[in-house]
Scaffold this motif. Sequence first.
Motif, short mmCIF file in Angstrom:
data_model
loop_
_atom_site.label_atom_id
_atom_site.label_comp_id
_atom_site.label_asym_id
_atom_site.label_seq_id
_atom_site.Cartn_x
_atom_site.Cartn_y
_atom_site.Cartn_z
N VAL A 126 0.85 -1.20 0.00
CA VAL A 126 0.00 0.00 0.00
C VAL A 126 0.88 1.25 0.00
N ALA A 127 2.14 1.08 0.39
CA ALA A 127 3.07 2.21 0.35
C ALA A 127 3.41 2.63 -1.08
N SER A 128 3.02 1.81 -2.06
CA SER A 128 3.19 2.21 -3.46
C SER A 128 2.13 3.22 -3.88
N LEU A 129 1.09 3.38 -3.07
CA LEU A 129 -0.05 4.25 -3.40
C LEU A 129 -0.06 5.54 -2.61
N LYS A 130 0.64 5.57 -1.48
CA LYS A 130 0.64 6.75 -0.62
C LYS A 130 2.00 6.85 0.05
N ASN A 131 2.52 8.07 0.14
CA ASN A 131 3.82 8.26 0.78
C ASN A 131 3.63 8.56 2.27
N TYR A 132 4.34 7.80 3.09
CA TYR A 132 4.30 7.98 4.53
C TYR A 132 5.63 8.61 4.97
N LEU A 133 5.56 9.69 5.72
CA LEU A 133 6.73 10.53 6.00
C LEU A 133 7.97 9.75 6.41
N ASP A 134 7.84 8.89 7.42
CA ASP A 134 9.03 8.21 7.93
C ASP A 134 9.43 6.99 7.12
N MET A 135 8.73 6.73 6.03
CA MET A 135 9.11 5.68 5.09
C MET A 135 9.16 6.25 3.67
N SER A 136 9.54 7.50 3.57
CA SER A 136 9.38 8.22 2.31
C SER A 136 10.15 7.58 1.16
N THR A 137 11.39 7.17 1.42
CA THR A 137 12.18 6.58 0.33
C THR A 137 11.65 5.21 -0.05
N TYR A 138 11.22 4.43 0.94
CA TYR A 138 10.63 3.12 0.65
C TYR A 138 9.37 3.27 -0.20
N CYS A 139 8.51 4.21 0.19
CA CYS A 139 7.28 4.45 -0.56
C CYS A 139 7.60 4.83 -2.00
N THR A 140 8.61 5.64 -2.19
CA THR A 140 9.01 6.06 -3.53
C THR A 140 9.45 4.86 -4.36
N SER A 141 10.24 3.98 -3.77
CA SER A 141 10.70 2.79 -4.50
C SER A 141 9.54 1.86 -4.83
N LYS A 142 8.58 1.75 -3.92
CA LYS A 142 7.44 0.87 -4.17
C LYS A 142 6.47 1.48 -5.19
N ALA A 143 6.37 2.80 -5.22
CA ALA A 143 5.57 3.44 -6.27
C ALA A 143 6.17 3.13 -7.64
#
Length: 245
Positions: A138-155
């Motif tokens: 779900v981090a591929s759909l929304k960026n969470y502040l303290d996982m910002s780089t992970y969310c970016t990679s999953k997007a």
Amino acid sequence: MSFNILNKVVFITGANRGIGKSITEHFIDQGAKKVYLAVRNPNSTKALEEQYGEKVETIQVDITDEASILAAANKATDVDVVINNAGIISTVPPLADNALDTLKEEIEVNVYGLMRVAKAFEATLIAKQGALVQLNSVASLKNYLDMSTYCTSKAASYSVTQGLRDHFKPHNVSVLSVHPGVVATDMADITGFNDIASSPQVVPVGILAALDSGEFHVFPDAVAKQIEVGFQSYADNVIMKDFAG
């Protein structure tokens, strides 16, 4: 297109723990013929080998190393299903001093790793009219502040997964994008959400149901299903819609 796991051969990266281990166990329980356990440390799969015997085979694979992936693909030519589960996560906000280095590392594994695996098994999947399953988030759909780089990679990995779906569709290869929310794994420990985590078992159950029904998205756990409600309209009207012509 519908796809059934019975008597199929499966290749799973990161199969030694967490979601990968749950997929291995559930798929074998549901009739998979064999599972290749693709892991960096072959010693980490000894318990699975003792439990399942000849139904599993460990292959040393590092998804940052193209040569090891190609060697695995050349050995596992009987594969029907490829599951790219291996990934890494860091808790890094977007302007942290180490954010750029962290993002590079996560893209190397979470994005380039997917592309390397898909490329290595392309010919086999087409020949078998098999299935490619990518563990996104779900981090591929929304960026969470303290996982910002992970969310970016999953997007990015989610975007690549959409491209792979379109690439393989003419060859009757199923492609599945799996979006767990909070599942009880080491990653949940890192993010601090283990108190609301679902069992990893919900992921393989969701994967098999989606393969059987021909779905592209899987939102397997309780948190993911909440996000699915809001995302569904966009998915139906944008992601899944063919705008060609």
